[in-house]
Scaffold this motif. Sequence first.
Motif, PDB file in Angstrom:
ATOM      1  N   ILE A   1       0.829  -1.210   0.000  1.00 43.02           N
ATOM      2  CA  ILE A   1       0.000   0.000   0.000  1.00 43.02           C
ATOM      3  C   ILE A   1       0.864   1.260   0.000  1.00 43.02           C
ATOM      4  O   ILE A   1       0.624   2.202  -0.767  1.00 43.02           O
ATOM      5  CB  ILE A   1      -0.950  -0.005   1.214  1.00 43.02           C
ATOM      6  CG1 ILE A   1      -1.989  -1.125   1.069  1.00 43.02           C
ATOM      7  CG2 ILE A   1      -1.656   1.349   1.346  1.00 43.02           C
ATOM      8  CD1 ILE A   1      -2.877  -1.307   2.285  1.00 43.02           C
TER       9      ILE A   1
ATOM     10  N   GLY B   1       1.341   3.393  -3.057  1.00 45.88           N
ATOM     11  CA  GLY B   1       0.621   4.607  -2.682  1.00 45.88           C
ATOM     12  C   GLY B   1       1.409   5.875  -2.950  1.00 45.88           C
ATOM     13  O   GLY B   1       0.837   6.925  -3.243  1.00 45.88           O
TER      14      GLY B   1
ATOM     15  N   ILE C   1      -1.955  -1.956  -6.781  1.00 47.32           N
ATOM     16  CA  ILE C   1      -2.268  -2.313  -5.395  1.00 47.32           C
ATOM     17  C   ILE C   1      -3.228  -3.497  -5.359  1.00 47.32           C
ATOM     18  O   ILE C   1      -3.024  -4.483  -4.640  1.00 47.32           O
ATOM     19  CB  ILE C   1      -2.873  -1.110  -4.642  1.00 47.32           C
ATOM     20  CG1 ILE C   1      -1.827  -0.018  -4.432  1.00 47.32           C
ATOM     21  CG2 ILE C   1      -3.447  -1.553  -3.293  1.00 47.32           C
ATOM     22  CD1 ILE C   1      -2.383   1.246  -3.791  1.00 47.32           C
TER      23      ILE C   1
ATOM     24  N   TYR D   1      -8.163  -5.545   4.821  1.00 51.12           N
ATOM     25  CA  TYR D   1      -7.533  -4.422   4.127  1.00 51.12           C
ATOM     26  C   TYR D   1      -8.486  -3.675   3.199  1.00 51.12           C
ATOM     27  O   TYR D   1      -8.295  -2.470   2.972  1.00 51.12           O
ATOM     28  CB  TYR D   1      -6.292  -4.906   3.361  1.00 51.12           C
ATOM     29  CG  TYR D   1      -6.561  -5.807   2.183  1.00 51.12           C
ATOM     30  CD1 TYR D   1      -6.900  -5.287   0.946  1.00 51.12           C
ATOM     31  CD2 TYR D   1      -6.474  -7.185   2.312  1.00 51.12           C
ATOM     32  CE1 TYR D   1      -7.146  -6.101  -0.139  1.00 51.12           C
ATOM     33  CE2 TYR D   1      -6.720  -8.014   1.229  1.00 51.12           C
ATOM     34  CZ  TYR D   1      -7.055  -7.469   0.015  1.00 51.12           C
ATOM     35  OH  TYR D   1      -7.313  -8.287  -1.060  1.00 51.12           O
TER      36      TYR D   1
ATOM     37  N   LEU E   1      -8.539   0.382   2.995  1.00 51.65           N
ATOM     38  CA  LEU E   1      -8.306   1.107   1.746  1.00 51.65           C
ATOM     39  C   LEU E   1      -9.485   2.010   1.395  1.00 51.65           C
ATOM     40  O   LEU E   1      -9.297   3.108   0.850  1.00 51.65           O
ATOM     41  CB  LEU E   1      -8.047   0.119   0.609  1.00 51.65           C
ATOM     42  CG  LEU E   1      -6.668  -0.557   0.612  1.00 51.65           C
ATOM     43  CD1 LEU E   1      -6.601  -1.639  -0.461  1.00 51.65           C
ATOM     44  CD2 LEU E   1      -5.560   0.458   0.392  1.00 51.65           C
TER      45      LEU E   1
ATOM     46  N   SER F   1     -12.001  -0.615  -3.626  1.00 52.81           N
ATOM     47  CA  SER F   1     -11.858  -1.273  -2.325  1.00 52.81           C
ATOM     48  C   SER F   1     -13.184  -1.884  -1.876  1.00 52.81           C
ATOM     49  O   SER F   1     -13.231  -3.031  -1.416  1.00 52.81           O
ATOM     50  CB  SER F   1     -11.373  -0.273  -1.273  1.00 52.81           C
ATOM     51  OG  SER F   1     -10.128   0.275  -1.622  1.00 52.81           O
TER      52      SER F   1
END
Length: 531
Positions: A234, A238, A277, A295, A299, A348
């Motif tokens: 991430i 990210g 990701i 997760y 996210l 997500s």
Amino acid sequence: MAGISLNFMMIFLVILPFTMAIIIFGFRKWLKNFAGEIGAATIIAVVALIAALNYILKTNPSTNILYGIYNTSQGTDYGPPLGVQLRIDGFTSWFLLIINIVIVFIFIYESIKQRGKPEGPIHISLLLFITAGINGVMIANDFFTLFLSWVIIGVTIISLITFRRRAIDIKEGGVRSYILIGLSISFLLLAVILCYGIFGTLNFDVIKNNDTILSSSRIQNLTLVLYTIIALVIVGFGLFANIFLLNLWMPKAIEHSHASTQVFTTGITSSIALLSIFKVLFSFFNPESFVGIAYPQVLAVIGILTAFEGALLIIYQVTRKDEDKASLTKIIIYSAIVNIGIALTGISLGGFTVEVGSKGIFNLSDIIGYSALQLINLAITMFLTLTAKERLVSKRGSEKLFALRGSAKDFPLTVFMLIIGLSSTIGLLPTFGGVNIYMLVFSLIQLNFIGYAIFIVLILVLLLIGYLIVFKFLIFDKPTKETSFGSGGISQDLSLHTFLGLLIALGLIVLGIVPSIISNSILENINLMLP
């Protein structure tokens, strides 16, 4: 023979722009007058290869997947862990096709701007290098190949940011990008090493399709390591995707770069970093199997925070007391951050397959699909707005809103392009972005993600307020004496760039009215992104 031909076509999506970049750089002294045209022709050839692969996919409707180098569906006995492993599917082919068409427009724009300049071929070479990395990211089917592609992108971004910059700009932007991109690549390399140590392979399909690789007891024993890998992925991606707080370095670093550099970093590499990701996490940590590792929820919250951050920064820029320092470039960059946040939230939430159940799978596909379509819209609108902004800045001599007051009087076509591009980023109808965001919010409501839908609507309201102030500056305010350039008008604003920009702006409106031209192909194949 067919296998060799397929491998050739897939690997050439990376090899062709990479090789041409080396050739243009090596012969830059003789190619300075038409390096841009060579670059554009190269990407047109890449588009043709992607279109051919798309056609081959349509003739193979049973799986809608093509493998390069070797076929992972034939078993898991393939030995070398660091071998090149490629895959292209119905979603990837269409996404890659549209992104490369946008890149063609970038090269056409740069060929006009860089023609005859001694440094032009070097800039074109860097754009070809980053294109090779982007294509590599999209077709990579293992973590190591994905990592190598991001190394190419990272090194090229640093070179583009520092290219032909003043010493003070290099100190502020170049050093910052060098450190943070270096950290990003280091995090990803560590994640690659840990993943290979745990899974024994880096192939996405092998891990995704074999639940026995990690037993439930082993998951419990390795919980800390698994959380570490997720965090590294991430944070590593990210920094490229410009998500919440990890984006603080980027606006200042690219503020004074070429428009093409800004388009790549805000509209293209940030989008594919977001997809990276989920390519890694959905493959290695299927939410349906790793119920305890929530997760997707994390996210989704990060996505909302990212979008809020971008919206608040826009409001700050347009309402600051020292209005002569409000930057149009930063406003556009912040709008890209908002869109990244919204797309991150949508994709997500599409990972909540366990909690929603099979009934909601159609709407989950919609959430991911419209989020992916908004990433495509982001690439298109960033090209349109940032090149239009660069044209205004070249004419007015400043990127500050104060200096651009009343620009619509002198440059009506350029301002029109800018307004349509910004409107599409905030979801105003009838634009392509408007349809995507409307359908995304509608799908969230259908799945009872009411809170997320409300947050997105509030963010869009903040954006609308900020953009209305920008539109007022550009259209209704009177130019200051220092920035007025006579009667102006359409004739003064006509150029090849404005012609291309008007085509794209009108295209965004057409796609807003008839979105199925693009959306059907993405939505029909979006299940290939699902875990």
